[in-house]
Design a protein around this motif. Structure first.
Motif, PDB file in Angstrom:
ATOM      1  N   ARG A 129      47.564 -32.315  14.464  1.00  0.00           N
ATOM      2  CA  ARG A 129      48.686 -32.496  13.548  1.00  0.00           C
ATOM      3  C   ARG A 129      48.906 -33.993  13.360  1.00  0.00           C
ATOM      4  N   SER A 130      49.552 -34.332  12.285  1.00  0.00           N
ATOM      5  CA  SER A 130      49.823 -35.743  12.036  1.00  0.00           C
ATOM      6  C   SER A 130      51.226 -35.890  11.469  1.00  0.00           C
ATOM      7  N   GLY A 131      51.784 -37.042  11.733  1.00  0.00           N
ATOM      8  CA  GLY A 131      53.097 -37.383  11.227  1.00  0.00           C
ATOM      9  C   GLY A 131      53.245 -38.890  11.220  1.00  0.00           C
ATOM     10  N   GLY A 132      53.699 -39.419  10.107  1.00  0.00           N
ATOM     11  CA  GLY A 132      53.801 -40.874  10.015  1.00  0.00           C
ATOM     12  C   GLY A 132      52.421 -41.475  10.098  1.00  0.00           C
ATOM     13  N   ASN A 133      52.224 -42.334  11.050  1.00  0.00           N
ATOM     14  CA  ASN A 133      50.906 -42.958  11.244  1.00  0.00           C
ATOM     15  C   ASN A 133      50.270 -42.540  12.562  1.00  0.00           C
TER      16      ASN A 133
ATOM     17  N   THR B  34      36.635 -42.567  17.720  1.00  0.00           N
ATOM     18  CA  THR B  34      36.117 -41.599  16.757  1.00  0.00           C
ATOM     19  C   THR B  34      37.203 -41.167  15.776  1.00  0.00           C
ATOM     20  N   CYS B  35      38.368 -40.801  16.286  1.00  0.00           N
ATOM     21  CA  CYS B  35      39.393 -40.164  15.455  1.00  0.00           C
ATOM     22  C   CYS B  35      40.209 -41.126  14.597  1.00  0.00           C
ATOM     23  N   LEU B  36      40.466 -42.328  15.059  1.00  0.00           N
ATOM     24  CA  LEU B  36      41.281 -43.249  14.261  1.00  0.00           C
ATOM     25  C   LEU B  36      40.641 -43.556  12.905  1.00  0.00           C
ATOM     26  N   PRO B  37      39.356 -43.913  12.853  1.00  0.00           N
ATOM     27  CA  PRO B  37      38.753 -44.144  11.536  1.00  0.00           C
ATOM     28  C   PRO B  37      38.649 -42.872  10.685  1.00  0.00           C
ATOM     29  N   LEU B  38      38.373 -41.729  11.314  1.00  0.00           N
ATOM     30  CA  LEU B  38      38.252 -40.481  10.558  1.00  0.00           C
ATOM     31  C   LEU B  38      39.567 -40.074   9.910  1.00  0.00           C
ATOM     32  N   SER B  39      40.665 -40.349  10.600  1.00  0.00           N
ATOM     33  CA  SER B  39      41.975 -39.899  10.112  1.00  0.00           C
ATOM     34  C   SER B  39      42.687 -40.940   9.265  1.00  0.00           C
ATOM     35  N   GLY B  40      42.334 -42.215   9.439  1.00  0.00           N
ATOM     36  CA  GLY B  40      43.040 -43.277   8.738  1.00  0.00           C
ATOM     37  C   GLY B  40      44.403 -43.570   9.344  1.00  0.00           C
ATOM     38  N   MET B  41      44.673 -42.987  10.504  1.00  0.00           N
ATOM     39  CA  MET B  41      45.950 -43.200  11.189  1.00  0.00           C
ATOM     40  C   MET B  41      45.869 -44.449  12.070  1.00  0.00           C
ATOM     41  N   GLU B  42      47.029 -44.976  12.443  1.00  0.00           N
ATOM     42  CA  GLU B  42      47.085 -46.173  13.276  1.00  0.00           C
ATOM     43  C   GLU B  42      47.087 -45.861  14.767  1.00  0.00           C
ATOM     44  N   ARG B  43      47.596 -44.680  15.133  1.00  0.00           N
ATOM     45  CA  ARG B  43      47.676 -44.321  16.553  1.00  0.00           C
ATOM     46  C   ARG B  43      47.176 -42.901  16.767  1.00  0.00           C
ATOM     47  N   LEU B  44      46.630 -42.676  17.952  1.00  0.00           N
ATOM     48  CA  LEU B  44      46.168 -41.348  18.355  1.00  0.00           C
ATOM     49  C   LEU B  44      46.932 -40.929  19.594  1.00  0.00           C
TER      50      LEU B  44
END
Length: 172
Positions: free
Chosen positions: A93-97, A125-135
């Motif tokens: 799931r994602s929310g914000g960044n 792996t996941c940060l670039p795939l999602s474009g999010m700032e934090r995991l």
């Protein structure tokens, strides 16, 4: 003039695509895994971790699919999976960044360096795939709960301290 601009944009877009031998558009992604060795390349950009390029055509935006594929482990022999057998994705799931990944209880078997490597590899792996700032990585077993939040700055994978003289050494 509009036709020329459209033609140039089309050429630029098509030149950035990768194609298979059959002419299908390919969409490579990078999965990071620890190297399958006891000796690491200290001072290298990714001394402990290395990227494996995988084909993800039709699934580039599908994080559930990509992370599930990632957890199956590397295909290259010089890399190894940092995750215990049976570890699987429970939820994304994602929310914000922030991208939140919930892993099965098997993840809780990891300790010390192996836990650190698994978290770093997953974040790289996941940060670039999602474009999010934090995991945020969550895992729950019957006995304990694990939560960690990482960003690019929290991943110190290259130790350059041995290559630079400390101030005390310079004055001697």
């Amino acid at each position: 003039m509009k036709r020329i601009v459209c033609l140039l944009l089309t050429v630029l877009l098509l030149s950035s695509c990768h194609y298979s031998e059959s002419g299908d558009i390919l969409a490579p992604v990078e999965f990071f895994y620890p190297r399958n060795t006891d000796s690491f390349l200290y001072g290298a950009v990714d001394g402990v971790l290395a990227a494996e390029v995988r084909e993800a055509s039709g699934h580039v935006g599908d994080l559930n699919y990509l992370i599930t594929m990632y957890l199956r482990g590397p295909q290259e022999e010089n890399l190894r999976s940092p995750f215990p057998a049976g570890c699987k994705l429970e939820e994304v799931r994602s929310g914000g960044n922030v991208l939140c990944i919930v892993l099965s209880g098997e993840f809780m078997e990891l300790e010390n360096t192996e836990l650190t490597l698994a978290c770093a590899a997953l974040a790289k792996t996941c940060l670039p795939l999602s474009g999010m700032e934090r995991l945020r990585i969550d895992a729950v077993s019957d006995e304990k709960t694990f939560t960690i939040t990482l960003n690019e700055d929290s991943l110190l994978l290259a130790d350059y301290s041995a290559f630079e003289a400390s101030p005390a050494e310079e004055s001697e």
